[in-house]
Design an enzyme around this catalytic site. Structure first.
Site, PDB file in Angstrom:
ATOM      1  N   TYR A   1      34.699  14.515 -10.775  1.00 30.45           N
ATOM      2  CA  TYR A   1      35.155  15.987 -10.542  1.00 30.45           C
ATOM      3  C   TYR A   1      35.972  15.922  -9.412  1.00 30.45           C
ATOM      4  CZ  TYR A   1      32.396  18.200 -14.214  1.00 30.45           C
ATOM      5  OH  TYR A   1      31.958  18.505 -15.510  1.00 30.45           O
TER       6      TYR A   1
ATOM      7  N   ASP B   1      26.599  19.625 -14.363  1.00 24.96           N
ATOM      8  CA  ASP B   1      27.265  20.745 -15.042  1.00 24.96           C
ATOM      9  C   ASP B   1      26.967  20.596 -16.433  1.00 24.96           C
ATOM     10  OD1 ASP B   1      29.522  22.310 -15.517  1.00 24.96           O
ATOM     11  OD2 ASP B   1      31.005  20.953 -15.541  1.00 24.96           O
TER      12      ASP B   1
ATOM     13  N   LYS C   1      22.891   7.916 -14.845  1.00 25.37           N
ATOM     14  CA  LYS C   1      22.958   7.087 -15.763  1.00 25.37           C
ATOM     15  C   LYS C   1      22.985   5.651 -15.197  1.00 25.37           C
ATOM     16  CE  LYS C   1      23.930   6.200 -20.214  1.00 25.37           C
ATOM     17  NZ  LYS C   1      22.777   6.490 -21.329  1.00 25.37           N
TER      18      LYS C   1
ATOM     19  N   ASP D   1      20.271  10.978 -20.179  1.00 27.10           N
ATOM     20  CA  ASP D   1      20.387  11.317 -21.779  1.00 27.10           C
ATOM     21  C   ASP D   1      18.902  11.773 -22.162  1.00 27.10           C
ATOM     22  OD1 ASP D   1      20.555   8.879 -20.912  1.00 27.10           O
ATOM     23  OD2 ASP D   1      20.716   8.206 -22.875  1.00 27.10           O
TER      24      ASP D   1
END
Ligand code: NAP
Length: 488
Positions: free
Chosen positions: A135, A239, A182, A215
């Site tokens: 971002y 987000d 991740k 995930d």
């Protein structure tokens, strides 16, 4: 409200009504803050669509920036970036301008708002890093058909957000912090948050610390959301999962947020301007009202904050006046009728739903020095040169080898979209015209200086189009770059 409160010096808050349904929701929140007896005065400012249309490319006028610099606290409605005006969102501009590095998004099960999870006691907070990651919006077209976005994650940014998550857990009497990353794939960027979390968590032995792959976190949030207390994560992960968590408790109408920085804090709903409901007096203002509750706690107005939260709980529990997102827009109460009902319930307490005993959050004090990590030694061991070409991997690889045969660097490998394609590995790769060509020193113990990098680039430029390079660095003998898939 108590005389003690009314005698407190008034705190000025910058209020930005915003776009779409923003003004309706902000007005509802202001009425409740005033009626709850908080010592707050408003300084109304503009930002968003109207400002873009006036030709101010950031969507945030100078007077608004100056007001925030003075007041340091903002209650804000959603902002739109109209198509064709400005490149950057006014929201991101505000977050970046005031370094509000932490986005706190609490959700809890609410009475009378029935969801498939009702009765399970969801009560969790997503703490999302708010300024770094993808971002930062640093994007470049590498070739006409290949785009790149830089994912920058700093040790300092990670330390600030992780400490904020633990401090929030302590201030709210929470017991567990999950760090969701991740890092199994992005070992350096997402891995930085995981490593920082593991280090910092040792300073908070009273709080259980657990890492979870993002995930699986999404999966667990849908399966057993009640296991989570605080989740700290990087910007994009946060987000996405915070929209998911708001859906678990009844949707965006109930999801507040706080953008926290060491200097400035901005309070706003998670939702946007919901244009189809704008001006219709039907929108649920609870998310903005709860954002104002977070603001009051930030200002130390714990009594007024609890009073408003109880009034919302009582109103929802009684279920006499509910907005269209809960009961259907054909049957829902107007925004003003709902606000009046909450106002009328100020002073009443929910018997079944507890309001937490909040303490002030101790904001993390992390060095403001640009570099918080200083290695004892560092060495450049090679360079990745990114090249645009429509050749086969073999033709490109052999061509580059010939080109640098008399230089102190050699071609180690060529990769395409992260997979090694030269020397050939037998992998079936659908190549694009964007190649990473990795050069390393022939003398493995040496140091690759800038002069040699410039010579290499000049040589490559005689035959190929290059678009950028990355130095391959070691810090304290630890490799500061990842290997391509298939590289050894
Ligand atoms: P949105 O405004 O959040 O609305 C999406 C949907 O969420 C609405 O259509 C509605 O669902 C539901 N919703 C949102 N707020 C609600 C509320 N208070 N009560 C009940 N339901 C609510 O998202 P969007 O349509 O994607 O974005 C619209 C504009 O807002 C865009 O310009 C976007 O850039 C901007 N935006 C700003 C911010 C911000 O300022 N922080 C954040 C997000 C988006 P149903 O249709 O199912 O009723």
């Amino acid at each position: 409200m108590s005389t003690l409160q009314s005698q407190k010096p008034k705190r000025t808050v910058t209020v930005i009504p915003g776009d779409g349904v923003g003004p309706e929701c902000i007005r509802a929140a202001q009425r409740l803050v005033e009626a709850a007896g908080a010592s707050v005065v408003w300084e109304e400012c503009e930002a968003g669509a109207g400002v873009f249309r006036k030709g101010i490319a950031s969507g945030v006028p100078q007077e608004t920036i100056e007001s925030i610099r003075r007041t340091r606290v903002v209650l804000k409605g959603p902002l739109e970036t109209p198509v064709g005006y400005g490149e950057k969102s006014a929201n991101v501009t505000l977050r970046k301008l005031f370094e509000t590095y932490g986005n706190i998004r609490p959700v809890r099960e609410l009475p009378g708002v029935t969801t498939p999870y009702s009765g399970r006691g969801i009560d969790l907070v997503v703490v999302r890093e708010n300024v770094e990651d993808l971002y930062a919006g640093i994007e470049h077209m590498q070739t006409p058909g290949v785009a790149q976005c830089l994912k920058l994650i700093s040790a300092k940014g990670c330390e600030k957000i992780v400490r904020l998550a633990f401090e929030l857990a302590r201030a709210e009497g929470r017991k567990r912090v999950h760090c969701a990353t991740k890092s199994n794939i992005m070992k350096l960027t997402e891995g930085q948050l995981k490593r920082t979390f593991e280090q910092v968590s040792r300073e908070y032995p009273d709080i259980e610390a657990q890492h979870i792959i993002i995930d699986n976190c999404a999966h667990q949030l849908v399966k057993r959301p009640e296991q989570f207390d605080v989740i700290v994560t990087t910007n994009m992960n946060g987000d996405i999962i915070s929209d998911l968590t708001s859906a678990l408790i009844g949707g965006l109408g109930f999801a507040p947020s706080a953008n926290i920085g060491n200097e400035v804090a901005i309070f706003e709903a998670v939702h946007g301007s919901a244009p189809k409901y704008a001006g219709k007096n039907v929108i649920n203002p609870t998310a903005v009202i709860l954002s104002a509750v977070l603001m009051l706690r930030h200002l130390g107005e714990f009594e007024a904050a609890a009073c408003i939260e109880h009034a919302i709980l009582v109103t929802l529990e009684e279920g006499k006046v509910r907005t269209g997102d809960v009961v259907g827009y054909d049957r829902g109460a107007t925004t003003t009728a709902y606000t009046e009902a909450v106002l009328a319930n100020l002073g009443r307490k929910s018997e079944r739903y507890r309001v937490r005993d909040y303490k002030p959050i101790r904001l993390p004090q992390v060095s403001t020095e640009p570099a918080v990590v200083r290695p004892h030694k560092r060495r450049v061991v090679g360079v990745d040169v990114f090249v645009e070409a429509t050749l086969t991997p073999e033709a490109l690889g052999r061509g580059l080898e010939t080109l640098v045969s008399d230089l102190p660097v050699k071609l180690k490998m060529v990769s395409n979209r992260g997979t090694k394609v030269y020397p050939p590995t037998g992998a079936i790769t659908d190549c694009v015209d964007h190649w990473r060509c990795r050069f390393v020193l022939r003398d493995e113990a040496g140091e690759l200086g800038d002069a040699l990098i410039f010579q290499l680039l000049q040589r490559i430029a005689t035959q190929y189009r290059w678009m950028h390079i990355e130095k391959l660095q070691e810090f304290d003998d630890i490799r500061g770059f990842t290997m391509a898939q298939g590289e050894d």
